[in-house]
Write an enzyme that holds these catalytic residues in place. Sequence first.
Site, mmCIF file in Angstrom:
data_model
loop_
_atom_site.group_PDB
_atom_site.id
_atom_site.type_symbol
_atom_site.label_atom_id
_atom_site.label_comp_id
_atom_site.label_asym_id
_atom_site.label_seq_id
_atom_site.Cartn_x
_atom_site.Cartn_y
_atom_site.Cartn_z
ATOM 1 N N GLY A 12 33.930 19.554 -29.150
ATOM 2 C CA GLY A 12 35.104 20.105 -29.834
ATOM 3 C C GLY A 12 36.250 19.124 -30.012
ATOM 4 O O GLY A 12 37.407 19.533 -30.082
ATOM 5 N N SER A 13 35.937 17.831 -30.138
ATOM 6 C CA SER A 13 37.035 16.877 -30.349
ATOM 7 C C SER A 13 37.663 17.090 -31.734
ATOM 8 O O SER A 13 38.873 16.934 -31.893
ATOM 9 C CB SER A 13 36.578 15.429 -30.149
ATOM 10 N N LEU A 86 26.156 23.404 -34.937
ATOM 11 C CA LEU A 86 24.854 22.855 -35.295
ATOM 12 C C LEU A 86 23.821 23.877 -35.776
ATOM 13 O O LEU A 86 22.652 23.548 -35.940
ATOM 14 C CB LEU A 86 24.304 22.025 -34.130
ATOM 15 N N ILE A 89 24.348 28.545 -41.129
ATOM 16 C CA ILE A 89 24.871 29.908 -41.222
ATOM 17 C C ILE A 89 24.113 30.688 -42.316
ATOM 18 O O ILE A 89 23.556 30.099 -43.234
ATOM 19 C CB ILE A 89 26.398 29.940 -41.455
ATOM 20 N N ASN A 103 32.944 22.219 -43.592
ATOM 21 C CA ASN A 103 32.123 21.562 -42.563
ATOM 22 C C ASN A 103 32.471 20.078 -42.535
ATOM 23 O O ASN A 103 32.838 19.510 -43.562
ATOM 24 C CB ASN A 103 30.629 21.727 -42.894
ATOM 25 N N HIS A 105 30.776 16.372 -41.630
ATOM 26 C CA HIS A 105 29.476 15.736 -41.404
ATOM 27 C C HIS A 105 29.703 14.242 -41.164
ATOM 28 O O HIS A 105 30.479 13.611 -41.886
ATOM 29 C CB HIS A 105 28.573 15.962 -42.623
ATOM 30 N N ASP A 146 24.499 21.021 -46.275
ATOM 31 C CA ASP A 146 25.207 19.746 -46.497
ATOM 32 C C ASP A 146 25.344 19.363 -47.969
ATOM 33 O O ASP A 146 25.439 18.181 -48.302
ATOM 34 C CB ASP A 146 24.504 18.594 -45.742
ATOM 35 N N GLU A 175 36.732 10.962 -38.500
ATOM 36 C CA GLU A 175 36.615 12.419 -38.641
ATOM 37 C C GLU A 175 37.917 13.094 -38.211
ATOM 38 O O GLU A 175 38.385 14.054 -38.821
ATOM 39 C CB GLU A 175 35.463 12.944 -37.779
HETATM 40 C C1 GAR Z 1 30.879 15.377 -35.076
HETATM 41 O O1 GAR Z 1 30.568 14.016 -35.186
HETATM 42 C C2 GAR Z 1 30.434 16.119 -36.317
HETATM 43 O O2 GAR Z 1 30.583 15.390 -37.491
HETATM 44 C C3 GAR Z 1 28.984 16.330 -36.012
HETATM 45 O O3 GAR Z 1 28.956 16.702 -34.638
HETATM 46 C C4 GAR Z 1 30.035 16.040 -33.972
HETATM 47 C C5 GAR Z 1 30.817 17.055 -33.186
HETATM 48 O O4 GAR Z 1 31.787 16.434 -32.396
HETATM 49 N N1 GAR Z 1 28.424 17.343 -36.851
HETATM 50 C C6 GAR Z 1 27.202 17.256 -37.370
HETATM 51 O O5 GAR Z 1 26.425 16.350 -37.112
HETATM 52 C C7 GAR Z 1 26.825 18.403 -38.317
HETATM 53 N N2 GAR Z 1 25.637 18.114 -39.029
HETATM 54 P P1 GAR Z 1 32.957 17.288 -31.728
HETATM 55 O O6 GAR Z 1 32.301 18.502 -31.053
HETATM 56 O O7 GAR Z 1 33.566 16.366 -30.726
HETATM 57 O O8 GAR Z 1 33.920 17.696 -32.816
#
Ligand code: GAR
Length: 197
Positions: A12-13, A86, A89, A103, A105, A146, A175
Amino acid sequence: MVKIGVLISGSGSNLQEIIDACNEKRINAEVAVVISNRQNAYGLERALKSSIPAVYIDPKKEDFNKKVIEILEKYKVELVCLAGFLLKISEEFVKKYRGKILNIHPALLPKYGGAGMYGVHVHDAVIKAKEKVSGCTVHIVDEEYDKGTIILQKKVKVLKSDTPEILQKRVLEQEHIAYPEAIKIVIKMLFEKTKNH
Ligand code: GAR
């Protein structure tokens, strides 16, 4: 103030960045609820630390998507942000919040998206393909994985010395900048009336 619901599966960053952007009034919104399909996701703790309702929903339940929608409705959510969520939906979910689900990615879509492309796997594929540039994408979620309309992308150089984990870290930094920016754009587009209206 736009009510945001954030769906997470892990650390959840990105969620934290959204919470901070709301608290610092960089975006005219508040995180009304955080939902996770994993009970031990650290993002749930982050939510609670910020006094935001944090809900775990068992993904094994057949009506998982229905339950998520119920919670979003309970908290009057207007914009849904998938942040490291992940699971795919359901079509019913997409229909209900059409154009209002975002979303993030960790690649420059349309490349390196789709099933199996999550987390470090994405960066592994990027390095194996000898890409010189990678980055992240915030897009609208539709029925195709995606593939929805891209709101914004941030680029990151891929270095010869990069491992998937090192690249992942640098992309994640982008991100954290991209997601609040994209939310701001979408809120302006969808919820803030122009002077002429
Ligand atoms: C992030 O890098 C996000 O882009 C990726 O999961 C990570 C979650 O980090 N999402 C995917 O790969 C979706 N296909 P976080 O929990 O620290 O935000």
